[in-house]
Design a protein around this motif. Structure first.
Motif, mmCIF file in Angstrom:
data_model
loop_
_atom_site.group_PDB
_atom_site.id
_atom_site.type_symbol
_atom_site.label_atom_id
_atom_site.label_comp_id
_atom_site.label_asym_id
_atom_site.label_seq_id
_atom_site.Cartn_x
_atom_site.Cartn_y
_atom_site.Cartn_z
ATOM 1 N N ALA A 21 -0.752 28.349 -6.778
ATOM 2 C CA ALA A 21 -2.716 28.381 -6.752
ATOM 3 C C ALA A 21 -3.223 26.897 -7.323
ATOM 4 C CB ALA A 21 -2.984 28.950 -8.300
ATOM 5 N N TYR A 22 -4.463 27.789 -6.844
ATOM 6 C CA TYR A 22 -6.067 26.439 -6.575
ATOM 7 C C TYR A 22 -6.050 26.356 -8.277
ATOM 8 C CZ TYR A 22 -6.183 28.585 -1.693
ATOM 9 O OH TYR A 22 -5.926 28.402 -0.174
ATOM 10 N N TYR A 23 -6.684 24.872 -7.937
ATOM 11 C CA TYR A 23 -6.804 24.390 -9.347
ATOM 12 C C TYR A 23 -8.585 24.854 -9.704
ATOM 13 C CZ TYR A 23 -6.385 20.164 -6.529
ATOM 14 O OH TYR A 23 -6.399 18.878 -5.544
ATOM 15 N N LYS A 24 -9.369 23.736 -10.707
ATOM 16 C CA LYS A 24 -10.343 23.639 -10.702
ATOM 17 C C LYS A 24 -11.326 22.266 -10.474
ATOM 18 C CE LYS A 24 -11.421 26.779 -14.742
ATOM 19 N NZ LYS A 24 -11.800 26.392 -16.663
ATOM 20 N N ALA A 25 -11.838 22.522 -9.124
ATOM 21 C CA ALA A 25 -12.100 20.731 -8.843
ATOM 22 C C ALA A 25 -13.834 20.948 -9.092
ATOM 23 C CB ALA A 25 -11.830 21.092 -7.363
ATOM 24 N N LYS A 26 -14.693 19.647 -9.070
ATOM 25 C CA LYS A 26 -15.932 19.452 -9.714
ATOM 26 C C LYS A 26 -16.453 19.651 -7.969
ATOM 27 C CE LYS A 26 -16.278 17.681 -13.620
ATOM 28 N NZ LYS A 26 -16.761 17.163 -14.493
ATOM 29 N N GLY A 27 -17.286 20.299 -7.258
ATOM 30 C CA GLY A 27 -18.340 20.304 -6.633
ATOM 31 C C GLY A 27 -19.534 19.082 -6.403
ATOM 32 N N LYS A 28 -20.042 18.579 -5.024
ATOM 33 C CA LYS A 28 -20.630 17.802 -5.265
ATOM 34 C C LYS A 28 -21.780 17.788 -6.181
ATOM 35 C CE LYS A 28 -20.025 16.765 -0.359
ATOM 36 N NZ LYS A 28 -19.887 16.591 1.048
ATOM 37 N N ASP A 29 -21.945 18.815 -6.225
ATOM 38 C CA ASP A 29 -22.591 19.043 -7.502
ATOM 39 C C ASP A 29 -22.434 19.088 -8.757
ATOM 40 O OD1 ASP A 29 -21.335 21.634 -7.833
ATOM 41 O OD2 ASP A 29 -22.851 22.864 -7.262
ATOM 42 N N GLY A 30 -21.385 18.563 -8.823
ATOM 43 C CA GLY A 30 -20.910 19.248 -10.181
ATOM 44 C C GLY A 30 -20.864 20.491 -11.198
ATOM 45 N N GLU A 31 -20.985 21.533 -10.599
ATOM 46 C CA GLU A 31 -20.286 22.515 -11.101
ATOM 47 C C GLU A 31 -18.881 22.380 -10.633
ATOM 48 O OE1 GLU A 31 -22.475 25.944 -9.613
ATOM 49 O OE2 GLU A 31 -24.436 24.616 -9.564
ATOM 50 N N VAL A 32 -17.682 23.124 -11.636
ATOM 51 C CA VAL A 32 -16.946 23.910 -11.310
ATOM 52 C C VAL A 32 -16.455 24.737 -9.614
ATOM 53 C CG1 VAL A 32 -14.303 24.529 -12.110
ATOM 54 C CG2 VAL A 32 -16.184 23.077 -13.338
ATOM 55 N N LYS A 33 -15.295 25.024 -8.899
ATOM 56 C CA LYS A 33 -15.376 25.196 -7.779
ATOM 57 C C LYS A 33 -14.051 25.045 -7.488
ATOM 58 C CE LYS A 33 -17.275 23.765 -4.157
ATOM 59 N NZ LYS A 33 -18.445 23.104 -3.099
ATOM 60 N N LYS A 34 -13.251 26.133 -7.017
ATOM 61 C CA LYS A 34 -12.085 26.051 -6.269
ATOM 62 C C LYS A 34 -11.380 24.666 -5.347
ATOM 63 C CE LYS A 34 -10.768 29.524 -3.391
ATOM 64 N NZ LYS A 34 -9.934 30.908 -2.653
ATOM 65 N N SER A 35 -10.083 24.122 -5.592
ATOM 66 C CA SER A 35 -9.989 23.521 -5.104
ATOM 67 C C SER A 35 -9.696 23.665 -3.479
ATOM 68 C CB SER A 35 -8.678 23.337 -5.609
ATOM 69 O OG SER A 35 -7.870 23.442 -5.622
#
Length: 105
Positions: A21-35
């Protein structure tokens, strides 16, 4: 896990399974997104429709993620929302639920 109408959610069958499964990662903008990549994890529970709680085997981190972030299950088969591998016996399911219950206390 039951819905408000008393029906079991279909992802209940995944509880105790090892999946990718994909995990929660932080994007460049600081928002949580899919890894970008999926990692191996165990499905801990499915608290509500469309969501699962998983524990990643590599680091023990637990994430509450959308069900569609699960990519494969058990023997590397694609996850389609319908369990395609043999169902575990009732004893194995009870043992898995007992272990999960002990871990949560």
């Amino acid at each position: 896990v039951k819905s408000e109408e008393g029906q079991a959610y279909e992802n209940d069958d995944l509880v105790g399974s090892v999946v990718m499964a994909y995990y929660k990662a932080k994007g460049k903008d600081g928002e949580v997104k899919k890894s970008r990549s999926a990692k191996e994890c165990r499905v801990m529970n499915s608290p509500d429709a469309g969501m699962v709680t998983v524990q990643f085997l590599e680091n023990g981190a637990r994430h509450h993620i959308p069900e569609d972030w699960v990519t494969t299950h058990d023997e590397g088969l694609p996850y389609s929302g319908v369990k395609t591998v043999e169902e575990p016996s009732a004893v194995v399911k009870r043992r898995g639920r007992m272990v999960l219950e002990l871990l949560n206390h």
